[in-house]
Design an enzyme around this catalytic site. Structure first.
Site, PDB file in Angstrom:
ATOM      1  CB  SER A  63      -0.618   0.415   0.876  1.00 51.69           C
ATOM      2  OG  SER A  63      -1.893  -1.298   1.401  1.00 51.69           O
TER       3      SER A  63
HETATM    4  N1  SAH Z   1      -0.159  -4.543   4.128  1.00 52.39           N
HETATM    5  C1  SAH Z   1       0.274  -5.304   2.710  1.00 52.39           C
HETATM    6  C2  SAH Z   1      -0.615  -4.563   1.121  1.00 52.39           C
HETATM    7  C3  SAH Z   1      -1.280  -6.662   0.875  1.00 52.39           C
HETATM    8  S1  SAH Z   1      -2.351  -6.114  -0.428  1.00 52.39           S
HETATM    9  C4  SAH Z   1       1.602  -4.801   2.617  1.00 52.39           C
HETATM   10  O1  SAH Z   1       2.192  -4.063   3.396  1.00 52.39           O
HETATM   11  O2  SAH Z   1       2.536  -4.959   1.702  1.00 52.39           O
HETATM   12  C5  SAH Z   1      -3.185  -6.760   0.587  1.00 52.39           C
HETATM   13  C6  SAH Z   1      -3.119  -8.191   0.843  1.00 52.39           C
HETATM   14  O3  SAH Z   1      -4.354  -8.426   1.033  1.00 52.39           O
HETATM   15  C7  SAH Z   1      -2.539  -8.865  -0.551  1.00 52.39           C
HETATM   16  O4  SAH Z   1      -1.075  -9.505   0.109  1.00 52.39           O
HETATM   17  C8  SAH Z   1      -3.773 -10.233  -0.389  1.00 52.39           C
HETATM   18  O5  SAH Z   1      -3.396 -11.613  -0.878  1.00 52.39           O
HETATM   19  C9  SAH Z   1      -4.157 -10.902   0.637  1.00 52.39           C
HETATM   20  N2  SAH Z   1      -5.746 -10.751   0.818  1.00 52.39           N
HETATM   21  C10 SAH Z   1      -6.281 -10.966   0.474  1.00 52.39           C
HETATM   22  N3  SAH Z   1      -7.971 -11.348   1.333  1.00 52.39           N
HETATM   23  C11 SAH Z   1      -7.099 -12.117   1.501  1.00 52.39           C
HETATM   24  C12 SAH Z   1      -7.737 -13.109   2.513  1.00 52.39           C
HETATM   25  N4  SAH Z   1      -9.492 -13.582   2.220  1.00 52.39           N
HETATM   26  N5  SAH Z   1      -7.094 -13.906   4.256  1.00 52.39           N
HETATM   27  C13 SAH Z   1      -5.833 -12.910   3.800  1.00 52.39           C
HETATM   28  N6  SAH Z   1      -5.294 -12.245   2.819  1.00 52.39           N
HETATM   29  C14 SAH Z   1      -6.440 -11.827   2.174  1.00 52.39           C
END
Ligand code: SAH
Length: 223
Positions: free
Chosen positions: A71
């Site tokens: 993000s």
């Molecule tokens: N906070 C992260 C942002 C990653 S983007 C960072 O700092 O890098 C959002 C993430 O949510 C992705 O890695 C995706 O795989 C995860 N995600 C999506 N749906 C999910 C679910 N149902 N349970 C757990 N993770 C999930």
């Protein structure tokens, strides 16, 4: 360059680059000193592949593979601020969608225990490795579906999700301690950053600002 030099941020990025990032966050309205301090100290470039690392201190979302993104710093700061502001230091926080682990590292400096769920196994493994490298021992990461929360570790004083469900998952509300706070994007194409407080009168919702996140996808990733 040695790993330790990378970790302290020498070479990859100067302290001044991070100062500029923090100044931009201030300009965008982030006021919480503790949040700004942690964002100054967490080396964002270590959460990206080498090919992307030089862009780490731009205020933009960046790809981390598997169609996911780290993000934008502003949104990490904003959500973290919404989670911690105006209350006692949260003891136990559930993070959903830990991805690169950057948000987990930011939370690690502001709460007692972080419990993080990620549905894509290779991202989970990479995130865990970074927690070890940075010696962030108060973060536990698990391969799991955020829609289920983490019942064994509930209740949580805070829950923060970095992916958007269409509606607020009921199980997450159930795992929120009294006085606890849930911060997450909600919606499909049009998403809103939402804060839910678990008050004595029940759950109170506040819509904060329009946002764009990847969707919260049910079930575990198969890669
Ligand atoms: N906070 C992260 C942002 C990653 S983007 C960072 O700092 O890098 C959002 C993430 O949510 C992705 O890695 C995706 O795989 C995860 N995600 C999506 N749906 C999910 C679910 N149902 N349970 C757990 N993770 C999930």
């Amino acid at each position: 360059m040695s790993r330790s030099a990378q970790i302290s941020g020498i070479g990859m990025t100067s302290q001044r680059t991070r100062e500029r990032l923090v100044q931009r966050l201030v300009d965008q309205g982030i006021t919480n000193i503790a949040v700004l301090e942690v964002m100054r100290n967490v080396p964002r470039h270590l959460f990206l592949d080498e090919a992307m690392a030089h862009r780490a201190y731009e205020d933009t979302a960046l790809p981390i593979g598997y169609q996911q993104t780290l993000s934008q710093p502003y949104i990490v700061a904003r959500m973290t601020e919404l989670l911690v502001e105006g209350r006692e230091r949260p003891a136990r926080v559930l993070e959903i969608g830990s991805g690169s682990g950057y948000q987990s590292a930011v939370l690690s400096g502001l709460v007692d225990e972080v419990y993080a769920l990620e549905r894509i196994k290779p991202l989970l493994m990479a995130g865990r490795k970074r927690m070890r490298q940075l010696k962030l021992r108060n973060v536990q990461m698990r391969h799991g579906d955020g829609y289920d929360g983490w019942a064994a570790q509930a209740p949580f004083d805070g829950i923060l999700a970095a992916a958007a469900p269409e509606q607020i998952p009921r199980l997450l509300l159930e795992q929120l301690a009294p006085g606890g706070r849930l911060v997450l994007p909600v919606g499909q194409r049009e998403q809103t950053l939402v804060v839910i407080e678990h008050t004595e009168q029940g759950f109170v919702r506040r819509d904060v600002e329009p946002v764009r996140f990847v969707p919260l996808i049910p079930g575990l990733g198969n890669s």
